[in-house]
Design an enzyme around this catalytic site. Sequence first.
Site, PDB file in Angstrom:
ATOM      1  N   THR A 176       0.848  -1.194   0.000  1.00 53.43           N
ATOM      2  CA  THR A 176       0.000   0.000   0.000  1.00 53.43           C
ATOM      3  C   THR A 176       0.882   1.242   0.000  1.00 53.43           C
ATOM      4  O   THR A 176       1.976   1.226   0.561  1.00 53.43           O
ATOM      5  CB  THR A 176      -0.866  -0.036   1.272  1.00 53.43           C
ATOM      6  OG1 THR A 176      -1.837  -1.058   1.109  1.00 53.43           O
ATOM      7  CG2 THR A 176      -1.576   1.279   1.531  1.00 53.43           C
ATOM      8  N   ARG A 204     -14.291  -6.792  -0.062  1.00 54.45           N
ATOM      9  CA  ARG A 204     -13.585  -6.518   1.203  1.00 54.45           C
ATOM     10  C   ARG A 204     -12.933  -5.126   1.141  1.00 54.45           C
ATOM     11  O   ARG A 204     -12.322  -4.743   0.160  1.00 54.45           O
ATOM     12  CB  ARG A 204     -12.519  -7.592   1.435  1.00 54.45           C
ATOM     13  CG  ARG A 204     -11.641  -7.369   2.682  1.00 54.45           C
ATOM     14  CD  ARG A 204     -10.331  -6.696   2.357  1.00 54.45           C
ATOM     15  NE  ARG A 204      -9.431  -6.649   3.494  1.00 54.45           N
ATOM     16  CZ  ARG A 204      -8.333  -5.901   3.534  1.00 54.45           C
ATOM     17  NH1 ARG A 204      -8.013  -5.138   2.519  1.00 54.45           N
ATOM     18  NH2 ARG A 204      -7.554  -5.916   4.584  1.00 54.45           N
ATOM     19  N   GLY A 230      -4.728  -4.860   7.463  1.00 52.79           N
ATOM     20  CA  GLY A 230      -5.758  -3.837   7.608  1.00 52.79           C
ATOM     21  C   GLY A 230      -6.765  -4.060   8.712  1.00 52.79           C
ATOM     22  O   GLY A 230      -7.208  -3.101   9.360  1.00 52.79           O
TER      23      GLY A 230
HETATM   24  N1  ASP Z   1      -3.608  -2.065   4.756  1.00 53.16           N
HETATM   25  C1  ASP Z   1      -3.909  -2.611   3.473  1.00 53.16           C
HETATM   26  C2  ASP Z   1      -5.205  -3.377   3.568  1.00 53.16           C
HETATM   27  O1  ASP Z   1      -5.399  -4.105   4.524  1.00 53.16           O
HETATM   28  C3  ASP Z   1      -2.868  -3.519   2.943  1.00 53.16           C
HETATM   29  C4  ASP Z   1      -1.478  -2.946   2.926  1.00 53.16           C
HETATM   30  O2  ASP Z   1      -1.156  -2.033   3.661  1.00 53.16           O
HETATM   31  O3  ASP Z   1      -0.684  -3.416   2.108  1.00 53.16           O
HETATM   32  O4  ASP Z   1      -5.980  -3.297   2.651  1.00 53.16           O
END
Ligand code: ASP
Length: 314
Positions: A176, A204, A230
């Site tokens: 992310t 989701r 997340g």
């Molecule tokens: N936080 C993000 C999610 O759960 C994933 C990530 O940070 O790579 O969608």
Amino acid sequence: MNRSPILLVHGGAWDIPADLLEAHEQGVFDALQEGWRLLERGASAVDAVEAAVTAMENDPAFDAGRGSFLTRDGRVQLDALIMDGAAMRAGGVACVERIRNPIQAARLVLDKSHHVYFVGPGAEAFAESHGMTLIDNSELVLDRERERLAEAQKRERAGVPDVTFSGSPSQESHDTVGAVALDSDGHLAAATSTGGTLNKAPGRVGDSSLIGCGCYADNSSAAVSLTGWGEPIMKLVLGKWATDRVLSGGSPEQVAPDAITYLHRRLGGHGGIILLAPDGRYGLAHNTPRMAWGVHTAEGPRVGTILRDDAPQP
Ligand code: ASP
């Protein structure tokens, strides 16, 4: 006010393998350049975080925009949030499949709507009605990700526990992207964009695009962007947790690692954080082996993929 701007970015927190380190450092460096170019000309923090995140969405090294992880049924579904700490305006989109740069769609929500958050086809229709071109989902899908999904599903069938949900610093990628900025008028902004987690169920939504979870900005406290597993971040509303602590006197340098410690102690979560206060102090932290990070001040850019020994000091 005419103060020296600051831009922080991250490109995910996980065990970034050696052969991907250079691409991650280059990606955060390029994002810093895009955002800083605007900040040094006096542009707003909101413009800067949008530009920095757009650069990382366009870079297939990251789990945002093209090249994102795939859902269980092989599609890209994207979430993004942008927040303006001066006017407390925000724009978010989730589960969009036909938008190349979801952070730009989120910016349209911030600028053009009295609503704050749109999902799925409604978000796409809103973006299109404000001039964005909708694309076919297949344009966002890379063969690399088809292979990665097939491997994850093979592990799933074999009963291997999904490391993303194991509570230990993940071997799975958390790529992310996010940015926080302070502009020369003293205003804060934050932006976060993601393709979510690998093999996620369609529909989701994770922390990244939820206000106060993976992203938050308020001139009276701080700006924050998070990455990582997340679900625990959402349950703890961790972005707001961190900015509230800055508001009540905590230093961002200390609050950032405290937030990650709390995430792990309370729910066994893992991830990373960038946190910036209106006075220019900032903190970065992660409990994963690595996090792609970048900081640009008037002294120039710095990037890295680990903070434990070379944590940048404001
Ligand atoms: N936080 C993000 C999610 O759960 C994933 C990530 O940070 O790579 O969608």
